[in-house]
Design a protein around this motif. Structure first.
Motif, short mmCIF file in Angstrom:
data_model
loop_
_atom_site.label_atom_id
_atom_site.label_comp_id
_atom_site.label_asym_id
_atom_site.label_seq_id
_atom_site.Cartn_x
_atom_site.Cartn_y
_atom_site.Cartn_z
N SER A 38 0.81 -1.22 0.00
CA SER A 38 0.00 0.00 0.00
C SER A 38 0.85 1.26 0.00
N CYS A 39 2.12 1.14 0.40
CA CYS A 39 2.98 2.33 0.46
C CYS A 39 4.33 2.13 -0.22
N GLN A 40 4.62 0.92 -0.66
CA GLN A 40 5.91 0.62 -1.28
C GLN A 40 5.71 0.31 -2.77
N ASP A 41 6.61 0.86 -3.58
CA ASP A 41 6.57 0.57 -5.01
C ASP A 41 7.34 -0.72 -5.31
N ARG A 42 6.99 -1.34 -6.40
CA ARG A 42 7.67 -2.56 -6.84
C ARG A 42 9.05 -2.20 -7.39
N ARG A 43 10.09 -2.88 -6.90
CA ARG A 43 11.46 -2.60 -7.34
C ARG A 43 12.06 -3.84 -8.01
#
Length: 487
Positions: free
Chosen positions: A388-393
């Protein structure tokens, strides 16, 4: 010392409670074999209930007693060690006319006494006992949550393997993960790629890409309270010292000036570590201790990695474009993480293989202590999958820097690892996932929680979110599924 108390609790659950619980399960199966009217069955069930009740009472009370005694001893030992260490710094600072070390020693003494007093008061007014009871209910709730997640995703032998590996029903609950904590270091003898024959550190310092005097701990351009405990170490003979049994053989400022002015032809050969040994150990201990609140049993090993590029020595913060992409590049190029988009790194080249390798690395968390960021950042994380707060890396891992005092900043690595498991920033100085950059430090529950917990903590909801991320993204082997043997 807090980690020791946690390890004692795990030992009691694994070595004492678990074998008895296994016997109870076997006994229960035997009791079910008797018809309801068979007196032998009545005796069997009576023994089973009696053992179960006695085991629960003795183990629970025993764990509470062991925890309480351990925490009292730990608080006293921490006070003694902290005060003696602080006094050493004060005395050494007086004799070397180093006012910064004197102040650090005084701060260490004060912080140690205050934290120790809080810990002892919490124990004697039974706040720690209330916390123990709360922890028991939270663990039961977390086990139930994980049980539900497993039921929706796994079945049969795979589910049984995972349940056994994480001690879902018996023993000390948690996902056992081997983690690595790296320290970046600089080498005075590494040759520059742009100026052959000239040491890399000299070339970077002269170009303004780095300030070697700052990185060796002789200047503080970011301010006194943002200085780091870098460690210089001459190559060759190493002597003991440092006030804590740590090996030391530092260079002094005159020797560094000689090295720079001679462009590396004179002066000692040395390395510079991003932080002292004891500093890293303190942060690792905090990570292993607090990881238990998320249902993670982390076991860290340590290693070092040389950094020679300016972008890896001074890492991008949020004042520069692309800090997350820069972090991923560092994780891949210097720390050996897999780039999920780089098929060429696999043998044979394969994008699915790269994806699988990057995903498998989730079960080996990685953090790295680095020298500094371009802004006031304390740490940065890359989460392989989105939350919900982290982007896919494209790779997973985190970096962090040192800051003093430890009572505040020792939680940075586990904070960043929280992001690697999809956790978000929250309000409240009493929370591990707080961010002074994005959130408020004050909450109305802060004082009560500080009495109850004594230190920053993870909540039950954060633990559940962590396991949501784990079950959704970790492969079966990471979780404990045993490979199928084909005969």
């Amino acid at each position: 010392m807090a980690r020791v108390c946690t390890q004692v609790d795990v030992w009691i659950e694994e070595q004492i409670s678990k074998p008895v619980e296994e016997w109870e399960n076997q006994q229960q199966k035997k009791c079910k074999d008797y018809p309801w009217y068979d007196p032998r069955g009545w005796v069997c069930w009576f023994v089973w209930v009696l053992v179960k009740v006695v085991r629960w009472v003795l183990v629970t009370v025993g764990r509470w007693v062991a925890r309480t005694v351990c925490k009292i001893v730990a608080a006293v030992v921490d006070i003694v060690v902290g005060v003696l260490g602080g006094l050493w710094d004060v005395v050494a600072g007086i004799f070397t006319l180093d006012w910064r070390r004197i102040l650090d020693g005084l701060i260490k003494i004060g912080a140690t006494i205050v934290q120790g007093a809080i810990n002892l008061v919490r124990i004697f007014v039974l706040c720690d006992t209330v916390d123990f009871i709360r922890g028991e209910f939270d663990e039961r709730a977390l086990r139930g949550h994980v049980r539900g997640l497993l039921d929706t995703r796994y079945e049969g032998q795979a589910r049984a393997d995972i349940a056994d590996a994480i001690r879902l029903d018996l023993g000390a609950f948690g996902l056992r993960l081997d983690a690595t904590a790296y320290r970046a270091f600089l080498d005075s003898e590494t040759e520059s790629l742009t100026e052959p024959g000239v040491p890399n550190l000299v070339a970077l310092h002269e170009s303004g890409a780095i300030n070697l005097k700052e990185l060796c701990g002789f200047e503080y351009p970011q301010g006194f309270w943002n200085r780091k405990r870098y460690k210089t170490l001459k190559k060759g003979v190493v002597v003991g010292g440092g006030g804590g049994g740590e090996l030391d053989n530092p260079i002094d400022e005159d020797e560094l000036d000689t090295y720079l002015s001679s462009r590396g032809t004179a002066g000692p050969k040395f390395i510079v570590l991003a932080m002292r040994d004891g500093v890293l150990e303190t942060k690792i201990a905090a990570a292993e201790d607090k990881g238990m609140q998320l249902g993670l049993l982390l076991n860290f090993n340590t290693d070092t990695r040389e950094v020679s590029e300016a972008r890896h020595i001074v890492q991008r913060g949020f004042d520069q474009p692309g800090p997350s992409a820069s972090l991923v590049q560092f994780l891949v190029s210097r720390l050996g993480r897999t780039d999920r988009t780089d098929a060429s790194a696999q043998t044979p080249p394969s994008l699915p293989a790269a994806e699988a390798a990057a995903r498998h690395e989730l079960c080996h968390p990685l953090v790295a202590g680095v020298f500094k960021y371009t802004d006031g950042l304390r740490g940065l994380a890359a989460s392989l999958e989105a939350s919900s707060c982290q982007d896919r890396r494209d790779a997973s891992g985190a970096t962090f820097i040192d800051n003093f005092p430890d009572v505040v900043w020792k939680y940075v690595p586990i904070h960043e690892l929280g992001h690697c498991f999809g956790l978000c920033h929250v309000d409240g100085l009493d929370r591990i996932m707080v961010s002074s950059r994005q959130n408020t430090l004050w909450t109305w529950s802060l004082l009560w929680n500080w009495c109850l917990r004594g230190e920053p903590y993870f909540t039950l909801d954060e633990a559940k979110s962590t396991w949501d991320y784990i079950i959704a993204n970790f492969d079966g082997e990471c979780l404990g599924v045993k490979p199928v043997v084909i005969e």
